[in-house]
Design a protein around this motif. Structure first.
Motif, PDB file in Angstrom:
ATOM      1  N   GLY A   1       0.800  -1.224   0.000  1.00 27.97           N
ATOM      2  CA  GLY A   1       0.000   0.000   0.000  1.00 27.97           C
ATOM      3  C   GLY A   1       0.826   1.265   0.000  1.00 27.97           C
ATOM      4  O   GLY A   1       0.476   2.250   0.664  1.00 27.97           O
ATOM      5  N   VAL A   2       1.912   1.279  -0.786  1.00 29.96           N
ATOM      6  CA  VAL A   2       2.867   2.394  -0.742  1.00 29.96           C
ATOM      7  C   VAL A   2       2.396   3.545  -1.626  1.00 29.96           C
ATOM      8  O   VAL A   2       2.058   3.360  -2.799  1.00 29.96           O
ATOM      9  CB  VAL A   2       4.267   1.923  -1.188  1.00 29.96           C
ATOM     10  N   SER A   3       2.394   4.737  -1.051  1.00 29.56           N
ATOM     11  CA  SER A   3       2.110   5.963  -1.785  1.00 29.56           C
ATOM     12  C   SER A   3       3.169   7.000  -1.429  1.00 29.56           C
ATOM     13  O   SER A   3       3.765   6.961  -0.349  1.00 29.56           O
ATOM     14  CB  SER A   3       0.723   6.526  -1.433  1.00 29.56           C
TER      15      SER A   3
ATOM     16  N   VAL B   1       3.370   8.265  -6.503  1.00 30.19           N
ATOM     17  CA  VAL B   1       3.116   6.819  -6.402  1.00 30.19           C
ATOM     18  C   VAL B   1       1.829   6.647  -5.616  1.00 30.19           C
ATOM     19  O   VAL B   1       1.651   7.256  -4.562  1.00 30.19           O
ATOM     20  CB  VAL B   1       4.282   6.100  -5.697  1.00 30.19           C
ATOM     21  N   ASN B   2       0.939   5.798  -6.120  1.00 30.34           N
ATOM     22  CA  ASN B   2      -0.406   5.706  -5.557  1.00 30.34           C
ATOM     23  C   ASN B   2      -0.768   4.265  -5.210  1.00 30.34           C
ATOM     24  O   ASN B   2      -1.076   3.459  -6.091  1.00 30.34           O
ATOM     25  CB  ASN B   2      -1.420   6.277  -6.554  1.00 30.34           C
ATOM     26  N   ASP B   3      -0.673   3.910  -3.915  1.00 25.38           N
ATOM     27  CA  ASP B   3      -1.170   2.635  -3.397  1.00 25.38           C
ATOM     28  C   ASP B   3      -0.606   1.438  -4.160  1.00 25.38           C
ATOM     29  O   ASP B   3      -1.345   0.598  -4.694  1.00 25.38           O
ATOM     30  CB  ASP B   3      -2.697   2.616  -3.439  1.00 25.38           C
TER      31      ASP B   3
ATOM     32  N   ARG C   1      11.130   8.516   2.180  1.00 29.52           N
ATOM     33  CA  ARG C   1      10.120   7.981   3.079  1.00 29.52           C
ATOM     34  C   ARG C   1       8.766   7.886   2.373  1.00 29.52           C
ATOM     35  O   ARG C   1       8.315   8.855   1.746  1.00 29.52           O
ATOM     36  CB  ARG C   1       9.979   8.891   4.302  1.00 29.52           C
ATOM     37  N   PRO C   2       8.102   6.735   2.442  1.00 29.38           N
ATOM     38  CA  PRO C   2       6.747   6.653   1.875  1.00 29.38           C
ATOM     39  C   PRO C   2       5.797   7.587   2.630  1.00 29.38           C
ATOM     40  O   PRO C   2       5.892   7.722   3.854  1.00 29.38           O
ATOM     41  CB  PRO C   2       6.359   5.186   2.085  1.00 29.38           C
ATOM     42  N   SER C   3       4.900   8.236   1.900  1.00 29.49           N
ATOM     43  CA  SER C   3       3.871   9.039   2.553  1.00 29.49           C
ATOM     44  C   SER C   3       2.837   8.152   3.220  1.00 29.49           C
ATOM     45  O   SER C   3       2.202   8.550   4.201  1.00 29.49           O
ATOM     46  CB  SER C   3       3.190   9.957   1.531  1.00 29.49           C
TER      47      SER C   3
END
Length: 308
Positions: free
Chosen positions: A13-15, A24-26, A58-60
């Protein structure tokens, strides 16, 4: 990978966003040993993903794990990960040997000189190791960066456009090097805009479009799942018109056309067409000389995914 195996690279689930811009979206995927190609048009989010996997960003939202450990704020992962950025990240005043030895010392290796010599030999930069890196060609800078990333013998290698500037012989050598590393059980994830190279080298592909994961896996299986895109073949036979007339009676055949004197056949299902063509030729008394898929390449799959 079995259920008990820890993925070499795992995203959940990286955004990542910059203000109101979502890069980058989910995105979720797992990468195991072997060679995986990361594909996407310019601005799709490839470099952002690679930087998060390398622990530099860092991923949001979501989580990035490398060999079971968090990538962000975890310097310990660099003992097992090598990174080759796209930028020409070399100190021009250092020689190639000094640059790779510096990387070896940063990793705390017991014999930096010996480790550097081995890594330099792997990328065939020995004859140029005594020269200052600032005077290297783009391809040489790329190879010395790869040597610095390999100096500590990492289990995971993350590369952003690793073949930039390399001549054809150097590309083939690097491909062979990566194949050997993959055969030893290492994980190699790399981005490239040269689809032919990815098709030749990668075991699997990850396709990023507009910050989302559009597809993953073997590109041939991805193509087979695209039921909305008919498969196209170029056919040569002893009598193309007689064959075309007989093919029109086959339920699997979706369309027929003559292009530049060649017969083009479209089918909704690859296997059904493979059975229908020889059957139709036999019943029409026609000899098949060539049946060649024209849209089964990685380039075609990539184009279909980007323009859906």
């Amino acid at each position: 990978m079995t259920a008990a195996t820890v993925p070499a690279i795992e995203l959940r689930g990286v955004s990542r966003w910059y203000g109101n811009v979502v890069a980058v979206n989910d995105v979720s995927f797992e990468v195991g040993p072997g060679i995986t190609g990361l594909l996407g048009p310019n601005g799709a989010g490839k470099s952002t993903l690679l930087h998060m996997m390398a622990g530099l960003l860092r991923p949001s939202a979501g989580e990035v794990r490398i060999l079971g450990e968090p990538a962000w704020r975890n310097p310990a992962i660099y003992r097992r990960v090598g990174l080759v950025p796209e930028r020409e990240a070399v100190y021009g005043f250092l020689t190639g040997r000094e640059l790779v030895e510096l990387a070896a010392r940063l990793h705390g290796l017991p014999d930096p000189a010996a480790a550097a010599a081995r890594a330099i030999d792997l990328v065939e930069m020995g004859p140029h190791a005594a020269r200052q890196a600032g005077g290297y060609s783009k391809g040489m800078k790329q190879r010395i960066k790869i040597a610095a990333a390999l100096v500590h013998d990492p289990q995971v290698l993350v590369l952003d456009e690793p073949f930039n500037g390399a001549d054809p012989r150097q590309r083939l050598h690097l491909m062979d090097l990566f194949r050997r590393m993959a055969a030893e059980g290492r994980t190699i994830l790399y981005s490239s805009h040269i689809l032919e190279e990815v098709e030749r080298l990668a075991d699997t592909v990850l396709v990023i479009v507009a910050g989302r994961l559009a597809a993953s896996g073997d590109f041939r299986r991805i193509r087979a799942l695209m039921t909305d895109r008919p498969h196209t073949f170029t056919v040569r036979s002893s009598d193309d018109r007689a064959l075309a007339a007989r093919l029109l009676a086959e339920p699997a055949i979706r369309g027929i056309a003559f292009e530049d004197g060649r017969l083009e056949v479209r089918s909704a299902e690859l296997l059904a067409a493979a059975r229908a063509l020889p059957r139709a030729a036999r019943e029409a008394g026609v000899t098949l000389f060539e049946v060649r898929p024209t849209d089964e390449s990685l380039e075609t799959v990539f184009s279909y995914l980007v323009h859906r």
